[in-house]
Scaffold this motif. Structure first.
Motif: not given
Length: 885
Positions: A100-101, A661, A663-664, A666, A710, A714
Motif C-alpha cells: 500500500d505504501n 500519495s 494510493e495514487h 498504486n 485522486a 488528494r
C-alpha cells in the motif's frame, strides 16, 4: 497451559515433527526435544531451528544454546502467547502495508522490463542490547573521524602517500579519485556528512567491519520505513524494550547541513537523485518527503555566476546545500564524465567557489575500496593516534607482491573482491569454488594483481525470521550510519538497515534476492522522543516548509494531466466505436465515417486501416489489436491507443512520485498492469471478441475515474497541481473541439444514433436527457456541449476553467500566465443563436460560425501548450549565459 496456534502456524505435533524435511545439521543441533514449554520464550524456542554450524545464533544465549538470549526473551514476553498465535496475520498486514505504501526496490536485471519489486521486509527485527551498541557506536564514530581525516589528506597535504601508509595505486590510481578536488576545503572541513558501515557479527561475538560506503550511501530511507512498519506490528514490545528512536539523528543531520551551508538557517536544501529508474528511487522520494527537501534531478539545476540555481515556475531560485544520491563521477559533465546526463554542468566550479555545501563532498570513492581496510589500522595510528575500536576483516590487496604470495594458498577460505568497485569484476566466495575454478581465479590475480583484493571469510551471524510455520535463521549483515551534526562532529543513528541472505546462501545482497529487517537498539537511558513533525519556533520542522515546484516536476505534472485526460477520452471513444461495430443494429454511413475519423485522430487505429464505413469488422479487429500491443508484436512500436497513453501516464507519474500519495501511485500502476494483462489474455485467445474488449475497457474506465479522483481530491492546490489541471483541460479542449468539428463535417448528428454518440463522447448523456428529454436538435446540443458553463464537459466550461487556472498561476508564478489566457476564445461573446445558425457555403449549408469557433479553440489550446512549455519548462525566454561568467 494450552499451546497457541497461529492460523497456518506450527503443526499440532511434538516440536520434533517438522512440516518439512529436517537436514542432518538441524537434527543434530535441535536441542529442544525434551523442553516442556511454559512461556512464550519456550514456545519460540520450540518453533525455531538453530543457526547453522559455525554461525552465531542471535536468538539463543551464547552461554546456553538451550535458552533464549535475554533480549529475545524480553521480546517474546512482550509479544505474549496471543501475539505468537497472531504472527501470520501480522506478517500479512506487514506485506499489505509495504504494498500500500508503494515501497519498491528496483533490480538492475529487471530494468529492461521496468519491473519494480516490492521491498522485502521480515517480520522480526534484529535486536542489539545497549552494551553491544556502545561498542558499535564508539567504533563507528572513530571511523567517521578517520575517513574524514583521510579525505582531507588525500586532497590536501597527502602525508599518507609520502609516508607510504597508503599505496598511490589505491588513492591517485583509483578511477574515483577526483583531481578536480585537489586543494578544495569543504565548509567546516567536513567531507563526509553521511557515512555507512557494513558490520558482521562474528561467531566470537565481536562486530567486524566488512565494508564502508561514502559516495551516496543507501539505506537511510528504507530503514526508516522498516522501523515504522515493524513498530506497528509489535507496539507493546517496541515501547516496553525501550528501543531508541531515530528522528533526532535525522534532525541533527539537517541542522548540521544548514549550519555549515553558505546561507546558514535560511539555506535551501535539495536532494539530488538519478531519477525513477534508479534501484533505490523510492528511498530518494521518501527521504525528500520526510525531511521536507526538494527532490531534484540534474536537469532541474543550472549554474550561473558560480552559483547553483533551481529551475522553478517562478524562475531561478538559489540552492545552498545539496544531498547527493548520485555517484561522484556523474556529478559534472564538464569536469568528470562528459556523457553524464545525471549531473549539473559547472557543479564543481560552484563547490570550489565556496557557494555550495555538497553532502558528501565529491572524491570519496577510494574510501569504498575493500583493499583500504587492510591499511586502516596503521593510518588510524598516524592520523588519530588510536587503535581501531572496531576491527576490520583481514584483508590483502594483491597489488603488493608479498600479500599476493601470502594469499594465493588461502583462497579457499577467503572472499575475492574487486579492488575498484564499478570495475565490472564479480565477487567470489572461495569455499563455493572447486579446484579448477580456484586455479582460474589465481591466474587472473597473477595477471592483474592490482584489480583484486582478498578478504577473510567470516560466517555471518544468523537472526530469526518468520516463515509462516516456524522461526528459521538467516545470515544477516547490519549497515549503520554516521551522520554529521556539526563541523567534524558525528553521531551514530541508533539503528540500521539489516540485510538478510536468502536461506542457504552466503551473501546478504538485495540485488541477489535478499530481504531486510529492522534493527532495534535498546537503551538503558531515556528514549528520545524528538519528532520531525513537531513545530517549535526554534526548530520548525522542515517538512512544514512549502517546497518550490521545479520546472521538471511542473512539466511532468502537466503531462500527467494531459495523459490522464487522453487515456479517459480514448477509452470512452473505443467503447463507443466497439458498441456500434459489435451491435446488432446497423449504423449509418455518416456515423461510421465520424467514428473512423475520430478514432484515427485519437490514434486508436493506424492510418492505413480501412474505415469502419468500408470494412467494419476489419476496423474493429484493428482497434482491439491496438489497445495495448504486447512487446514484440508489430504494433508494439506504434504510439497509438490506450496502452500507450497508460504507459506514458505512468512514466510521467514516476517522475513526480514524491508528489503523489502511495494510493495514487498504486492506482496508476494497477491500472496500467491490469489493462496490459487483460489485453494479453485477449491476444492469447483466438476466439476473443468485442465483449471481452468492452469488459476490459469498462474495468479500465473505473480505474481511471479513481485516478482522476485522486488528482482532484488528494493533491495540494499548488502551482504544480494547477499545471496538471491546465494540462487536462488543454487536452480536453483539443479532443472535444476536434471531435465536434468532425461531427459537423460528417453530419453524423443528423442521425439519432450519431447524435447520441456525440453526446456520449462528451460524457453528457445523463445530463442531456435530464435537461432536454427527447429533443434531438442542434440548438439543444450546442447549448449543452458548447455554451453551458455548468457542464464540465462543455467547451465554454473548459475555456473558463483554463482562464481561471492561468489567472491563479500568474499570482504566484509569473505575470505572463495572465497574458497566456488572452489567447483563448472568450465565452462571454458567444451567442447561441449565431452558433446554431446555418450559413450557406456554395451549394451546402454549414454551421460555419460554430466550425470557426471549434477550430479556433483547438488552435488556441495547442498554442497555449507551446507557450507554457517555453515559459515554464524550457526557460527559453531567459538569457543564455556561460557557467563561467
Amino acid at each position: 497451559m494450552q499451546r497457541p496456534e497461529p492460523p497456518r502456524g506450527p503443526p499440532k505435533k511434538e516440536p520434533r515433527a517438522y512440516s518439512r524435511a529436517v537436514t542432518p545439521e538441524e537434527s543434530r543441533d535441535n536441542l529442544f526435544d525434551e523442553l516442556s514449554p511454559e512461556s512464550p520464550g519456550d514456545w519460540a524456542l520450540s518453533w525455531s531451528v538453530p543457526a547453522d554450524a559455525g554461525h552465531r545464533d542471535e536468538l539463543r544465549d551464547s552461554g546456553d544454546p538451550r535458552a533464549l538470549a535475554p533480549r529475545w526473551g524480553r521480546f517474546f514476553d512482550h509479544v505474549g502467547t496471543d501475539g505468537l498465535a497472531d504472527l501470520n496475520r501480522r506478517a500479512e498486514n506487514l506485506q499489505r502495508q509495504i504494498r500500500d505504501n508503494g515501497v519498491t526496490y528496483n533490480v538492475y536485471a529487471d530494468a529492461a522490463s521496468g519491473l519494480q519489486r516490492p521491498w522485502a521486509l521480515d517480520l522480526f527485527p534484529m535486536i542489539v542490547d545497549p552494551r553491544e551498541w556502545a561498542q558499535i557506536e564508539a567504533g563507528v564514530l572513530q571511523r567517521a573521524r578517520l575517513l574524514n581525516g583521510m579525505m582531507a589528506d588525500l586532497y590536501g597535504p597527502q602525508e599518507l602517500l609520502r609516508r607510504a601508509l597508503l599505496p598511490t595505486a589505491l588513492a591517485q590510481g583509483h578511477p574515483g579519485y577526483l583531481r578536480a578536488m585537489k586543494g578544495v576545503t569543504p565548509p567546516g572541513n567536513t567531507w563526509l556528512h553521511i557515512a555507512a558501515f557494513d558490520l558482521a557479527h562474528g561467531p566470537d561475538g565481536r562486530w567486524w567491519v566488512v565494508g564502508q560506503r561514502t559516495q551516496a550511501p543507501s539505506g537511510l530511507g528504507y530503514l526508516l520505513e522498516n522501523r515504522i512498519a515493524i513498530a506497528r506490528q509489535f507496539p507493546k514490545a517496541f515501547a516496553g524494550m525501550k528501543v531508541q528512536r531515530l528522528a533526532a539523528s535525522y534532525r541533527a543531520l539537517m541542522d548540521g547541513i544548514k549550519a555549515l551551508s553558505p546561507e546558514g538557517e535560511d539555506a535551501r536544501i535539495a536532494l539530488l537523485t538519478p531519477g525513477p529508474y534508479n534501484e533505490t528511487y523510492f528511498e530518494h522520494a521518501y527521504l525528500a518527503r520526510y525531511l521536507g527537501l526538494t527532490l531534484v534531478e540534474g536537469n532541474d539545476l543550472t549554474v550561473r555566476d558560480q552559483r547553483l540555481y533551481l529551475k522553478t515556475l517562478k524562475g531561478l531560485e538559489p540552492v545552498h546545500a545539496l544531498i547527493k544520491r548520485v555517484d561522484d563521477q556523474w556529478l559534472d559533465p564538464l569536469e568528470l564524465r562528459p556523457d553524464s546526463g545525471l549531473g549539473v554542468p559547472g557543479l564543481l566550479q560552484v563547490l570550489r567557489a565556496g557557494n555550495l555545501l555538497l553532502a558528501n563532498a565529491p572524491g570519496s570513492a577510494p574510501l569504498e575500496s575493500s583493499a583500504l581496510l587492510g591499511f586502516l589500522p596503521a593510518i588510524s595510528r598516524h592520523l588519530l593516534g588510536e587503535e581501531l575500536e572496531l576491527p576490520s576483516l583481514a584483508t590483502w590487496w594483491c597489488g603488493e607482491d608479498a600479500a599476493l604470495r601470502e594469499v594465493l594458498p588461502l583462497l579457499k577460505g577467503g572472499v575475492i573482491k574487486p579492488t575498484y568497485p564499478g570495475s565490472g569484476l564479480e565477487t567470489a566466495i572461495g569455499q563455493s569454488l572447486n579446484a579448477r575454478e580456484l586455479d582460474e581465479w589465481s591466474g587472473r590475480m597473477v595477471r592483474h594483481p592490482d584489480d583484486y583484493t582478498v578478504q577473510s571469510w567470516l560466517p555471518l551471524s544468523q537472526t530469526p525470521t518468520w516463515t509462516g510455520e516456524r522461526l528459521l535463521p538467516r545470515s544477516a549483515m547490519l549497515r549503520v550510519f554516521a551522520l554529521a551534526d556539526g563541523p567534524q562532529s558525528w553521531r551514530v543513528l541508533p539503528g540500521g538497515l539489516v540485510r538478510l541472505a536468502p536461506r542457504g546462501q552466503l551473501m546478504a545482497s538485495m540485488q541477489r534476492g535478499g530481504s531486510s529487517a529492522d534493527c532495534w537498539v535498546m537503551t538503558d537511558g531515556e528514549v528520545d522522543t524528538t519528532s520531525l513533525l513537531q513545530s517549535q519556533p526554534s526548530t520548525l520542522a522542515l517538512a512544514h516548509q512549502k517546497r518550490p515546484v521545479t520546472s521538471r516536476a511542473a512539466e511532468n505534472l502537466f503531462w500527467l494531466g494531459r495523459y490522464t485526460e487522453r487515456a479517459e477520452n480514448a477509452v470512452r471513444l473505443a467503447r463507443i466505436v466497439l458498441d456500434h461495430l459489435g451491435g446488432e443494429e446497423p449504423s449509418s454511413r455518416a456515423l461510421l465515417a465520424w467514428l473512423s475519423a475520430t478514432a484515427r485522430e485519437n490514434a486508436l487505429v493506424l492510418d492505413d486501416v480501412p474505415g469502419a464505413e468500408q470494412a467494419a469488422r476489419v476496423f474493429a479487429r484493428s482497434l482491439m489489436a491496438s489497445l495495448s500491443p504486447a512487446p514484440g508484436s508489430p504494433l508494439a512500436g506504434q504510439s497509438c491507443s490506450v496502452g500507450h497513453n497508460l504507459r506514458a501516464l505512468k512514466g510521467a507519474a514516476a517522475q513526480v512520485r514524491d508528489r503523489l500519495s502511495p494510493e495514487h501511485w498504486n492506482l496508476i500502476e494497477h491500472a496500467e498492469a491490469s489493462f496490459a494483462q487483460d489485453c494479453a489474455a485477449m491476444a492469447a485467445d483466438a476466439e476473443y471478441g468485442t465483449a471481452e474488449a468492452l469488459a476490459a475497457l469498462a474495468a479500465l474506465s473505473e480505474r481511471l475515474a479513481a485516478i482522476t479522483g485522486a488528482q482532484t481530491d488528494r493533491m495540494v492546490r499548488d502551482n504544480g497541481w494547477r499545471l496538471l489541471s491546465v494540462g487536462r483541460h488543454i487536452e480536453r479542449l483539443i479532443t472535444l473541439s476536434r471531435a465536434l468539428s468532425l461531427g459537423l463535417e460528417h453530419r453524423c448528428m443528423d442521425d439519432p444514433t450519431g447524435f447520441e454518440s456525440v453526446v456520449a463522447l462528451f460524457d453528457s448523456t445523463i445530463t442531456f436527457h435530464a435537461q432536454y428529454q427527447q429533443r434531438r436538435d442542434m440548438v439543444a446540443l450546442i447549448d449543452l456541449l458548447v455554451m453551458d458553463r455548468d457542464n464540465p464537459r462543455s467547451i465554454a466550461w473548459v475555456v473558463q476553467t483554463l482562464r481561471s487556472r492561468l489567472a491563479k498561476l500568474s499570482q504566484s508564478a509569473t505575470p505572463q500566465d495572465a497574458v497566456l489566457a488572452q489567447g483563448l476564445p472568450d465565452p462571454d461573446v458567444w451567442v447561441l443563436t449565431e452558433l446554431s445558425s446555418w450559413q450557406r457555403e456554395g451549394q451546402t449549408m454549414r454551421y460555419s460560425t460554430l466550425a470557426e469557433l471549434l477550430d479556433g479553440c483547438e488552435t488556441a489550446a495547442a498554442e497555449l501548450s507551446d507557450e507554457i512549455t517555453r515559459l515554464h519548462f524550457s526557460h527559453a525566454d531567459r538569457k543564455t549565459r556561460s557557467v563561467g561568467v
